[in-house]
Design a protein around this motif. Structure first.
Motif, PDB file in Angstrom:
ATOM      1  N   TYR A 174     -16.425  14.424  14.530  1.00 22.33           N
ATOM      2  CA  TYR A 174     -15.444  15.231  15.260  1.00 22.33           C
ATOM      3  C   TYR A 174     -14.090  15.242  14.543  1.00 22.33           C
ATOM      4  N   VAL A 175     -13.614  14.055  14.171  1.00 21.03           N
ATOM      5  CA  VAL A 175     -12.280  13.932  13.574  1.00 21.03           C
ATOM      6  C   VAL A 175     -12.189  14.695  12.260  1.00 21.03           C
ATOM      7  N   VAL A 176     -13.151  14.470  11.381  1.00 20.40           N
ATOM      8  CA  VAL A 176     -13.094  15.105  10.064  1.00 20.40           C
ATOM      9  C   VAL A 176     -13.277  16.618  10.183  1.00 20.40           C
ATOM     10  N   THR A 177     -14.209  17.061  11.012  1.00 18.34           N
ATOM     11  CA  THR A 177     -14.443  18.500  11.166  1.00 18.34           C
ATOM     12  C   THR A 177     -13.210  19.204  11.707  1.00 18.34           C
ATOM     13  N   LEU A 178     -12.600  18.635  12.737  1.00 13.12           N
ATOM     14  CA  LEU A 178     -11.404  19.257  13.304  1.00 13.12           C
ATOM     15  C   LEU A 178     -10.245  19.257  12.309  1.00 13.12           C
ATOM     16  N   HIS A 179     -10.117  18.175  11.536  1.00 12.53           N
ATOM     17  CA  HIS A 179      -9.048  18.132  10.531  1.00 12.53           C
ATOM     18  C   HIS A 179      -9.253  19.213   9.477  1.00 12.53           C
ATOM     19  N   LEU A 180     -10.478  19.374   9.017  1.00 13.78           N
ATOM     20  CA  LEU A 180     -10.736  20.364   7.982  1.00 13.78           C
ATOM     21  C   LEU A 180     -10.574  21.790   8.508  1.00 13.78           C
ATOM     22  N   LEU A 181     -10.864  21.991   9.787  1.00  9.97           N
ATOM     23  CA  LEU A 181     -10.660  23.309  10.383  1.00  9.97           C
ATOM     24  C   LEU A 181      -9.176  23.598  10.585  1.00  9.97           C
ATOM     25  N   ARG A 182      -8.443  22.643  11.127  1.00  5.60           N
ATOM     26  CA  ARG A 182      -7.032  22.886  11.413  1.00  5.60           C
ATOM     27  C   ARG A 182      -6.217  23.054  10.128  1.00  5.60           C
ATOM     28  N   SER A 183      -6.657  22.417   9.053  1.00  2.00           N
ATOM     29  CA  SER A 183      -5.929  22.492   7.792  1.00  2.00           C
ATOM     30  C   SER A 183      -6.336  23.695   6.951  1.00  2.00           C
ATOM     31  N   GLY A 184      -7.400  24.389   7.348  1.00  2.00           N
ATOM     32  CA  GLY A 184      -7.842  25.536   6.598  1.00  2.00           C
ATOM     33  C   GLY A 184      -8.732  25.206   5.420  1.00  2.00           C
ATOM     34  N   ILE A 185      -9.097  23.938   5.268  1.00  2.00           N
ATOM     35  CA  ILE A 185     -10.000  23.559   4.172  1.00  2.00           C
ATOM     36  C   ILE A 185     -11.379  24.155   4.421  1.00  2.00           C
ATOM     37  N   LEU A 186     -11.806  24.143   5.685  1.00  2.00           N
ATOM     38  CA  LEU A 186     -12.988  24.901   6.072  1.00  2.00           C
ATOM     39  C   LEU A 186     -12.518  26.294   6.481  1.00  2.00           C
ATOM     40  N   PRO A 187     -13.111  27.336   5.931  1.00  2.00           N
ATOM     41  CA  PRO A 187     -12.668  28.700   6.252  1.00  2.00           C
ATOM     42  C   PRO A 187     -12.715  28.960   7.753  1.00  2.00           C
ATOM     43  N   ALA A 188     -11.597  29.377   8.302  1.00  2.00           N
ATOM     44  CA  ALA A 188     -11.521  29.652   9.736  1.00  2.00           C
ATOM     45  C   ALA A 188     -10.327  30.559   9.997  1.00  2.00           C
ATOM     46  N   SER A 189     -10.413  31.301  11.088  1.00  2.00           N
ATOM     47  CA  SER A 189      -9.302  32.187  11.476  1.00  2.00           C
ATOM     48  C   SER A 189      -8.137  31.343  11.976  1.00  2.00           C
ATOM     49  N   ALA A 190      -6.996  31.986  12.114  1.00  2.81           N
ATOM     50  CA  ALA A 190      -5.805  31.289  12.589  1.00  2.81           C
ATOM     51  C   ALA A 190      -6.010  30.731  13.986  1.00  2.81           C
ATOM     52  N   SER A 191      -6.694  31.478  14.837  1.00  2.05           N
ATOM     53  CA  SER A 191      -6.931  31.012  16.205  1.00  2.05           C
ATOM     54  C   SER A 191      -7.836  29.780  16.217  1.00  2.05           C
ATOM     55  N   VAL A 192      -8.850  29.768  15.346  1.00  2.00           N
ATOM     56  CA  VAL A 192      -9.735  28.596  15.254  1.00  2.00           C
ATOM     57  C   VAL A 192      -8.958  27.399  14.749  1.00  2.00           C
ATOM     58  N   ARG A 193      -8.079  27.609  13.770  1.00  2.00           N
ATOM     59  CA  ARG A 193      -7.272  26.502  13.245  1.00  2.00           C
ATOM     60  C   ARG A 193      -6.362  25.929  14.327  1.00  2.00           C
ATOM     61  N   ARG A 194      -5.765  26.823  15.103  1.00  2.00           N
ATOM     62  CA  ARG A 194      -4.906  26.349  16.201  1.00  2.00           C
ATOM     63  C   ARG A 194      -5.726  25.604  17.243  1.00  2.00           C
ATOM     64  N   GLY A 195      -6.918  26.115  17.546  1.00  2.00           N
ATOM     65  CA  GLY A 195      -7.778  25.441  18.507  1.00  2.00           C
ATOM     66  C   GLY A 195      -8.194  24.065  18.030  1.00  2.00           C
ATOM     67  N   ALA A 196      -8.525  23.952  16.742  1.00  2.00           N
ATOM     68  CA  ALA A 196      -8.918  22.661  16.178  1.00  2.00           C
ATOM     69  C   ALA A 196      -7.765  21.674  16.240  1.00  2.00           C
ATOM     70  N   ALA A 197      -6.550  22.158  15.956  1.00  2.00           N
ATOM     71  CA  ALA A 197      -5.373  21.287  16.019  1.00  2.00           C
ATOM     72  C   ALA A 197      -5.154  20.789  17.446  1.00  2.00           C
ATOM     73  N   SER A 198      -5.358  21.677  18.431  1.00  2.00           N
ATOM     74  CA  SER A 198      -5.183  21.283  19.831  1.00  2.00           C
ATOM     75  C   SER A 198      -6.261  20.308  20.273  1.00  2.00           C
ATOM     76  N   LEU A 199      -7.484  20.507  19.793  1.00  2.00           N
ATOM     77  CA  LEU A 199      -8.600  19.649  20.197  1.00  2.00           C
ATOM     78  C   LEU A 199      -8.510  18.250  19.594  1.00  2.00           C
ATOM     79  N   MET A 200      -7.790  18.106  18.486  1.00  2.00           N
ATOM     80  CA  MET A 200      -7.758  16.808  17.811  1.00  2.00           C
ATOM     81  C   MET A 200      -7.307  15.690  18.752  1.00  2.00           C
ATOM     82  N   LYS A 201      -6.323  15.964  19.598  1.00  2.00           N
ATOM     83  CA  LYS A 201      -5.839  14.913  20.501  1.00  2.00           C
ATOM     84  C   LYS A 201      -6.828  14.599  21.616  1.00  2.00           C
ATOM     85  N   TRP A 202      -7.821  15.465  21.772  1.00  2.00           N
ATOM     86  CA  TRP A 202      -8.838  15.253  22.796  1.00  2.00           C
ATOM     87  C   TRP A 202     -10.097  14.590  22.255  1.00  2.00           C
ATOM     88  N   VAL A 203     -10.086  14.192  20.995  1.00  2.00           N
ATOM     89  CA  VAL A 203     -11.272  13.561  20.404  1.00  2.00           C
ATOM     90  C   VAL A 203     -11.732  12.333  21.194  1.00  2.00           C
TER      91      VAL A 203
END
Length: 205
Positions: A145-174
């Motif tokens: 969970y932690v690594v996947t969300l970090h890579l999504l929020r940072s844009g290392i894994l290709p994702a839209s801006a909304s997905v990146r924002r969602g991943a950043a928000s979800l990180m605190k809920w891990v």
């Protein structure tokens, strides 16, 4: 393009990778010792055998315990060193290439798939809960969970801006997401194995 979080040092994640890697490696090491003990003393049980339900022997001696032709713990002894090395490297200021993170994510995804399969085999096929195996499950799930969300929020894994924002928000809920995952596994084990009755009945019966 990666945002600022991809170039900043993910200290919390780095510390978690070290802790998770150490716990996972220690669990694999203990299972390896138990496997050697069982091989050397076929008539005895592993020291982590507490009851018919909570034990290591059934898992270690089953086909599921040697999926690739050798004991599964050997995989853990090698694979769990990767998060430890990555964690210390991040704390030291290392910056990894995008392809490295993709490979790291692929490894964690395969680890999660393997763990989910092992959980299903333990509960539905073997009818046991291996203590050291559960320690491995416990650190694999949040690490993914932690690594996947970090890579999504940072844009290392290709994702839209909304997905990146969602991943950043979800990180605190891990922690909560992880707890829910544990609860689902526990509920399945309870329904399938009547785990609480077997565990506490064995302790106090």
């Amino acid at each position: 393009m990666p945002d600022d979080r991809s170039t900043s040092r993910p200290t919390v994640m780095a510390v978690w990778l070290i802790i998770a890697g150490a716990v996972g490696w220690w669990a694999a090491f203990q299972l390896t010792l138990e496997k050697l003990h069982v091989l050397a003393n076929p008539e005895t049980n592993a020291s982590c055998d507490f009851s018919v339900l909570v034990q290591c022997t059934a898992n270690l001696t089953s086909p599921q315990g040697s999926v690739f032709g050798f004991p599964n713990p050997i995989i853990g002894l090698t694979a769990w060193m990767a998060p430890v090395v990555v964690g210390f490297a991040l704390l030291a200021g290392a910056r990894f290439a995008r392809w490295f993170w993709w490979l790291f994510e692929l490894g964690l995804t395969l680890a999660l798939v393997f763990v989910v399969w092992l959980i299903a085999q333990s509960i539905f096929a073997l009818g046991t809960l291996c203590p050291w195996c559960m320690a491995t499950w416990a650190v694999t799930i949040p690490t993914f969970y932690v690594v996947t969300l970090h890579l999504l929020r940072s844009g290392i894994l290709p994702a839209s801006a909304s997905v990146r924002r969602g991943a950043a928000s979800l990180m605190k809920w891990v922690p909560l997401i992880t707890f829910v995952s544990y609860a689902v596994i526990a509920a399945i084990a309870q329904i399938r194995l009547d785990a609480l009755t077997n565990i506490f009945g064995g302790l106090f019966g």
